[in-house]
Design a protein around this motif. Structure first.
Motif, PDB file in Angstrom:
ATOM      1  N   UNK A  80       0.601  -1.516  -0.043  1.00 24.91           N
ATOM      2  CA  UNK A  80      -0.448   0.551  -0.240  1.00 24.91           C
ATOM      3  C   UNK A  80       0.630   1.405   0.183  1.00 24.91           C
ATOM      4  N   UNK A  81       2.100   1.283   0.516  1.00 25.63           N
ATOM      5  CA  UNK A  81       2.834   2.188   0.949  1.00 25.63           C
ATOM      6  C   UNK A  81       3.944   2.894  -0.224  1.00 25.63           C
ATOM      7  N   UNK A  82       3.779   1.551  -0.727  1.00 31.06           N
ATOM      8  CA  UNK A  82       4.735   1.752  -2.296  1.00 31.06           C
ATOM      9  C   UNK A  82       3.573   2.412  -3.698  1.00 31.06           C
ATOM     10  N   UNK A  83       2.315   2.083  -3.148  1.00 31.08           N
ATOM     11  CA  UNK A  83       1.344   1.809  -5.008  1.00 31.08           C
ATOM     12  C   UNK A  83       0.376   2.300  -4.564  1.00 31.08           C
ATOM     13  N   UNK A  84      -0.276   3.103  -3.101  1.00 30.67           N
ATOM     14  CA  UNK A  84      -1.009   3.544  -3.006  1.00 30.67           C
ATOM     15  C   UNK A  84      -0.868   5.727  -2.425  1.00 30.67           C
ATOM     16  N   UNK A  85       0.032   6.322  -3.296  1.00 27.87           N
ATOM     17  CA  UNK A  85       0.871   7.900  -3.110  1.00 27.87           C
ATOM     18  C   UNK A  85      -0.914   8.719  -3.119  1.00 27.87           C
ATOM     19  N   UNK A 100     -11.437   1.953  -2.582  1.00 25.68           N
ATOM     20  CA  UNK A 100     -10.822   1.083  -3.638  1.00 25.68           C
ATOM     21  C   UNK A 100      -9.444   0.333  -3.856  1.00 25.68           C
ATOM     22  N   UNK A 101      -8.434   1.607  -3.022  1.00 24.55           N
ATOM     23  CA  UNK A 101      -7.151   0.467  -3.203  1.00 24.55           C
ATOM     24  C   UNK A 101      -7.295  -0.402  -2.048  1.00 24.55           C
TER      25      UNK A 101
END
Length: 232
Positions: A80-85, A100-101
């Protein structure tokens, strides 16, 4: 899968290696079967140890699965921390994207969702207080990381609101997962009658909707509280 050849571990390093091999075997089993079907007997067979010897490294099947759960949650948060900016937009738009994320990333990790759904009713039983403490400390650390992530996406929630959103989303996911995996008999019932088919639960949709509505509701309540706050 062929059983691994094991020799007795005599050093701390060897014992740690045995624990890793047991965990790797259990993780492999979870890619093939749900948590409910993973037995200590089959795990012992796959690692080439007698069940009594497996219990020298983990006090129970549940203790093995709790370690895997803690690792799965950490991996999920790292993803999540890598892809959810956080993006731009209104609080509603950002809340919907975050919902959604969270929902889609959990749906893409069936082992995580299955372990979470079994946590309270199964995995936290048949363990010692020592194992429970270790698990709860890891869980608290993970929840705190999730709260920080939510706060980055929706800073207007504040800490209290971020905690509430994390708790609600996780609890819904834990409940929705088994409900979205009906038995063969229930699947046949759904297939037999279109009216019954409408009762089938979509995990991703339900978790997404719950997270989005919770975020919007929490923000609306905070905004209403600010508007009605008496002025000095």
């Amino acid at each position: 899968m062929a059983a691994m050849a094991f020799q007795r571990a005599r050093t701390d390093e060897q014992r740690a290696q045995r624990r890793r091999q047991i965990l790797e075997a259990a993780a492999g089993m979870l890619s093939e079967m749900p948590v409910a079907q993973l037995s200590l007997n089959e795990l012992s067979r796959r690692v080439g140890l007698a069940k009594a010897n497996v219990l020298r490294y983990f006090e129970s099947r549940e203790a093995v699965l709790l370690v895997l759960l803690d690792a799965e949650v950490k991996d999920w948060i790292a993803e999540l921390e890598r892809t959810g900016a956080p993006g731009e937009g209104t609080s509603r738009e950002r809340g919907d994207r975050l919902a959604d994320l969270l929902a889609s990333s959990m749906a893409a990790r069936p082992v995580l969702s299955d372990l979470l759904s079994a946590q309270a009713a199964v995995l936290e039983h048949n363990i010692s207080a020592e194992v429970a403490v270790g698990h709860k400390l890891a869980a608290r650390e993970s929840v705190e990381a999730l709260v920080r992530l939510v706060a980055r996406h929706l800073p207007e929630l504040g800490v209290e609101g971020s905690v509430a959103l994390v708790e609600t989303t996780l609890l819904m996911a834990m409940t929705a997962w088994p409900c979205s995996r009906p038995s063969e008999a229930v699947q046949a019932a759904y297939a037999s009658d279109p009216q019954l088919a409408g009762m089938r639960i979509d995990f991703t949709d339900l978790v997404r909707r719950t997270a989005a509505v919770t975020a919007s509701g929490l923000i609306a309540r905070q905004e209403a509280a600010v508007r009605t706050r008496p002025t000095a």
